[in-house]
Motif scaffolding. Sequence first.
Motif, PDB file in Angstrom:
ATOM      1  N   PRO A 129       0.827  -1.210   0.000  1.00  0.00           N
ATOM      2  CA  PRO A 129       0.000   0.000   0.000  1.00  0.00           C
ATOM      3  C   PRO A 129       0.862   1.260   0.000  1.00  0.00           C
ATOM      4  N   ALA A 176      -5.080   3.784   0.320  1.00  0.00           N
ATOM      5  CA  ALA A 176      -4.707   2.520  -0.316  1.00  0.00           C
ATOM      6  C   ALA A 176      -4.580   1.403   0.725  1.00  0.00           C
ATOM      7  N   HIS A 217      -7.949  -0.050   1.646  1.00  0.00           N
ATOM      8  CA  HIS A 217      -8.449  -0.938   0.600  1.00  0.00           C
ATOM      9  C   HIS A 217      -7.689  -2.264   0.580  1.00  0.00           C
ATOM     10  N   LEU A 231      -0.717  -0.753  -4.735  1.00  0.00           N
ATOM     11  CA  LEU A 231      -1.882   0.140  -4.775  1.00  0.00           C
ATOM     12  C   LEU A 231      -1.553   1.472  -4.122  1.00  0.00           C
ATOM     13  N   ASP A 279      -2.978   5.748  -3.582  1.00  0.00           N
ATOM     14  CA  ASP A 279      -4.249   6.457  -3.419  1.00  0.00           C
ATOM     15  C   ASP A 279      -4.827   6.851  -4.771  1.00  0.00           C
ATOM     16  N   GLU A 295      -4.477   5.248  -7.652  1.00  0.00           N
ATOM     17  CA  GLU A 295      -5.036   4.056  -8.299  1.00  0.00           C
ATOM     18  C   GLU A 295      -6.402   3.694  -7.714  1.00  0.00           C
ATOM     19  N   VAL A 296      -6.589   3.974  -6.401  1.00  0.00           N
ATOM     20  CA  VAL A 296      -7.892   3.712  -5.797  1.00  0.00           C
ATOM     21  C   VAL A 296      -8.957   4.548  -6.489  1.00  0.00           C
ATOM     22  N   THR A 297      -8.628   5.812  -6.721  1.00  0.00           N
ATOM     23  CA  THR A 297      -9.568   6.711  -7.394  1.00  0.00           C
ATOM     24  C   THR A 297      -9.881   6.217  -8.805  1.00  0.00           C
ATOM     25  N   ILE A 318      -5.424  -1.495  -9.866  1.00  0.00           N
ATOM     26  CA  ILE A 318      -4.375  -1.943  -8.950  1.00  0.00           C
ATOM     27  C   ILE A 318      -3.283  -2.613  -9.769  1.00  0.00           C
ATOM     28  N   LEU A 354      -9.665  -3.043  -9.919  1.00  0.00           N
ATOM     29  CA  LEU A 354      -9.638  -3.302  -8.483  1.00  0.00           C
ATOM     30  C   LEU A 354     -10.732  -4.294  -8.079  1.00  0.00           C
TER      31      LEU A 354
END
Length: 424
Positions: free
Chosen positions: A335, A340, A343, A385, A387, A389-391, A395, A410
């Motif tokens: 992470p 991240a 998640h 991952l 932050d 990539e979370v948006t 991943i 993801l």
Amino acid sequence: MTKTSSFQAPKGVPDYFPPNSAEFVAVRDGLIRAARLAGYGHIELPIFEDTALFARGVGESTDVVSKEMWTFDDRKGKSYTLRPEGTAGVMRAVIENSLDRGQLPVKLCYAGPFFRYENVQAGRYRQLQQVGVEAIGVDDPALDAEVIAVADTGFRALGLTDYRLELTSLGDDTCRPQYRELLQEFLFKLPLDEETRRRAQINPLRVLDDKRPEVKEMTADAPLMIDHLSESAKAHFDQVLGFLDGMGVPYVVNPRMVRGLDYYTKTTFEFVHDGLGAQSGIGGGGRYDGLMEKLGGQALSGIGFGIGVDRTVLALKAEGKTVTDGSSVDVYGVPLGEVAKQHLVALAAQLRAAGIRTDLAYGGRGLKGAMKGADRSGARFALVLGDREVTEGQIGLKDLRTGEQRSIPLTETVAQVAAALAAE
């Protein structure tokens, strides 16, 4: 400055820890798996038992009872002993819980630590790890052969090859008394020391197991049990050999074999690996007709074995083989940022629920440090991952062997990681 612990493990008690513990577990589980394939159910035994159980069951003339047991008194003065072997405890459990009143044979397997006060050397420990099986209640040469074949199957499934099976017959009640007199007559003519003469009086077979060169030389021409078997005992042994031939289990008949415990009768066997030097036995056992009755139960027969997990690990090393890749995880999560991490923590739980071994980089390490952790973990893939990539709902899935990395959705992580592992 490196700190040193004030405490150390007791002498002769090895620690098993990652990554080497993975091989220990693989060997133990592989040996147990062979037993379960033959219908043996698990039994969990006490670590310590009434001292009299082992004295009566194992035999007071044995080195195990006379020299090697770890014995202590409880607060009320009752004597207990850390279990030196498994058969007596299994027999006690079968009698106490009336397992012998149901379907026969009772087929049980177990694994765990056993304890003997030994002179510590490679392969000879004071806390030794064993896998054992016991088949109780049926006197059938085919069952003898099955028990032996279970051990052989376990060794071969692990990839072990450079060992041999040695076996003999120690006779039965119809021929052992006469042989005992014949052997004692021979032994009492020898210039034995006082302790050895006492052993010859209690159990003369034990003298044939003496490892001292001078005693081995004196007993070289001693009469052998296999040459004085009754017709029934000889027929039993011949049938065992025939069943082993039919199953393709190779063996060598060793007429001078004497196992270290007094309860053995008829079929007796040992698996030997010369790559281990002096401690060449990796497992063995035999039939113990009469033991249940001796311990207060029915007059039922039994046969079993104990295999040394520690020695099997050493035997594999002697052959340059391993049974595990040493990895404890399949996937390592990296992470990069607090969002991240939230998640990935949840994603790790989903991966584990799907049966995928998963670990994470903890402690807020940067990318470089976290990827070093991924490499050291032995994982096949890393999940990277951040932050951002979370948006984006993506991943990174990195192949830790090739270094190739690709982005995957993801929401499809579990399915795609499972597919990537299955494609191996």
